[in-house]
Scaffold this motif. Sequence first.
Motif, short mmCIF file in Angstrom:
data_model
loop_
_atom_site.label_atom_id
_atom_site.label_comp_id
_atom_site.label_asym_id
_atom_site.label_seq_id
_atom_site.Cartn_x
_atom_site.Cartn_y
_atom_site.Cartn_z
N LEU A 52 0.88 -1.17 0.00
CA LEU A 52 0.00 0.00 0.00
C LEU A 52 0.91 1.21 0.00
O LEU A 52 1.71 1.41 0.93
CB LEU A 52 -0.91 0.02 1.24
CG LEU A 52 -1.83 -1.19 1.44
CD1 LEU A 52 -2.73 -0.98 2.66
CD2 LEU A 52 -2.69 -1.45 0.21
N PRO A 79 1.57 -6.73 -6.25
CA PRO A 79 0.54 -5.72 -6.48
C PRO A 79 0.80 -4.49 -5.61
O PRO A 79 1.14 -4.62 -4.44
CB PRO A 79 -0.77 -6.41 -6.07
CG PRO A 79 -0.44 -7.80 -5.68
CD PRO A 79 1.04 -7.96 -5.63
N ILE A 81 -1.00 -0.89 -4.42
CA ILE A 81 -2.20 -0.05 -4.38
C ILE A 81 -1.81 1.34 -3.90
O ILE A 81 -1.16 1.49 -2.86
CB ILE A 81 -3.26 -0.65 -3.43
CG1 ILE A 81 -3.66 -2.06 -3.93
CG2 ILE A 81 -4.50 0.24 -3.36
CD1 ILE A 81 -4.67 -2.75 -3.03
N PHE A 100 0.73 1.11 -11.01
CA PHE A 100 -0.13 0.75 -9.87
C PHE A 100 -1.19 -0.24 -10.30
O PHE A 100 -1.69 -0.19 -11.43
CB PHE A 100 -0.80 2.01 -9.30
CG PHE A 100 0.09 2.84 -8.43
CD1 PHE A 100 0.36 2.46 -7.12
CD2 PHE A 100 0.67 4.00 -8.92
CE1 PHE A 100 1.19 3.22 -6.31
CE2 PHE A 100 1.51 4.77 -8.12
CZ PHE A 100 1.76 4.38 -6.82
N ASP A 101 -1.57 -1.13 -9.39
CA ASP A 101 -2.59 -2.13 -9.69
C ASP A 101 -3.98 -1.67 -9.26
O ASP A 101 -4.97 -2.29 -9.61
CB ASP A 101 -2.23 -3.45 -8.98
CG ASP A 101 -0.90 -4.00 -9.49
OD1 ASP A 101 -0.93 -4.73 -10.47
OD2 ASP A 101 0.15 -3.65 -8.91
N GLY A 102 -4.03 -0.61 -8.49
CA GLY A 102 -5.31 -0.08 -8.05
C GLY A 102 -5.06 1.10 -7.13
O GLY A 102 -3.92 1.47 -6.88
N PHE A 103 -6.13 1.72 -6.64
CA PHE A 103 -5.93 2.81 -5.69
C PHE A 103 -7.05 2.82 -4.67
O PHE A 103 -8.13 2.29 -4.90
CB PHE A 103 -5.83 4.16 -6.40
CG PHE A 103 -7.09 4.60 -7.10
CD1 PHE A 103 -7.33 4.24 -8.42
CD2 PHE A 103 -8.04 5.38 -6.44
CE1 PHE A 103 -8.49 4.63 -9.06
CE2 PHE A 103 -9.20 5.79 -7.08
CZ PHE A 103 -9.43 5.40 -8.40
N LEU A 104 -6.74 3.40 -3.51
CA LEU A 104 -7.72 3.58 -2.44
C LEU A 104 -7.77 5.05 -2.09
O LEU A 104 -6.74 5.64 -1.77
CB LEU A 104 -7.32 2.77 -1.21
CG LEU A 104 -7.63 1.28 -1.27
CD1 LEU A 104 -6.83 0.54 -0.21
CD2 LEU A 104 -9.12 1.02 -1.08
N LYS A 116 -10.62 -4.63 -0.33
CA LYS A 116 -9.64 -4.59 -1.41
C LYS A 116 -8.37 -5.34 -1.03
O LYS A 116 -7.84 -6.11 -1.82
CB LYS A 116 -9.32 -3.14 -1.79
CG LYS A 116 -8.71 -3.01 -3.16
CD LYS A 116 -8.84 -1.60 -3.69
CE LYS A 116 -9.44 -1.59 -5.09
NZ LYS A 116 -9.67 -0.27 -5.65
N TYR A 120 -6.89 -8.72 -2.93
CA TYR A 120 -5.56 -8.85 -3.54
C TYR A 120 -4.77 -10.00 -2.92
O TYR A 120 -4.10 -10.73 -3.61
CB TYR A 120 -4.77 -7.54 -3.42
CG TYR A 120 -5.08 -6.60 -4.55
CD1 TYR A 120 -4.44 -6.74 -5.79
CD2 TYR A 120 -6.01 -5.59 -4.41
CE1 TYR A 120 -4.73 -5.89 -6.83
CE2 TYR A 120 -6.31 -4.73 -5.45
CZ TYR A 120 -5.67 -4.89 -6.66
OH TYR A 120 -5.96 -4.06 -7.70
#
Length: 129
Positions: A52, A79, A81, A100-104, A116, A120
């Motif tokens: 993260l 991964p 995030i 990046f594989d995603g965001f929060l 999330k 992952y």
Amino acid sequence: MEKKVLVVEDSETNRVLLHDLLEKVCYCSVSVAVNGKQGLEIAQADLPDLILMDLGLPVLDGMEATKILKADAKTRSIPIIALTGFVSNEDEERMMDAGFDGFLPKPFDVRKLLDKVCLYLTARENLQF
Ligand SMILES: [Mg+2]
């Protein structure tokens, strides 16, 4: 085996919150870094299952640290995030370009965050079979 999560965040409040939450709820082992350079070093040495990554970080920002990790064959598959405030379409594109594989979004919606993270960690476990 216990999953390893690395939290790279310069805000102490967020760092402590994420550390305690993930250890207690997701039963994973959480390490923390206070800037991008330290995050990079821990990621390369520990090869966590998930990172993260705050975007605004001292020494080396989250975008640059992620680019370096995604360019390295040893760390590419971890991964990552992004933890970030308001996200425009342009920001989202920049994050995807960085790898990046995603965001929060911040402030954190604890429920979404845990969903999330668990997603992952489980997806990664399934990949190993
Ligand atoms: Mg920050």
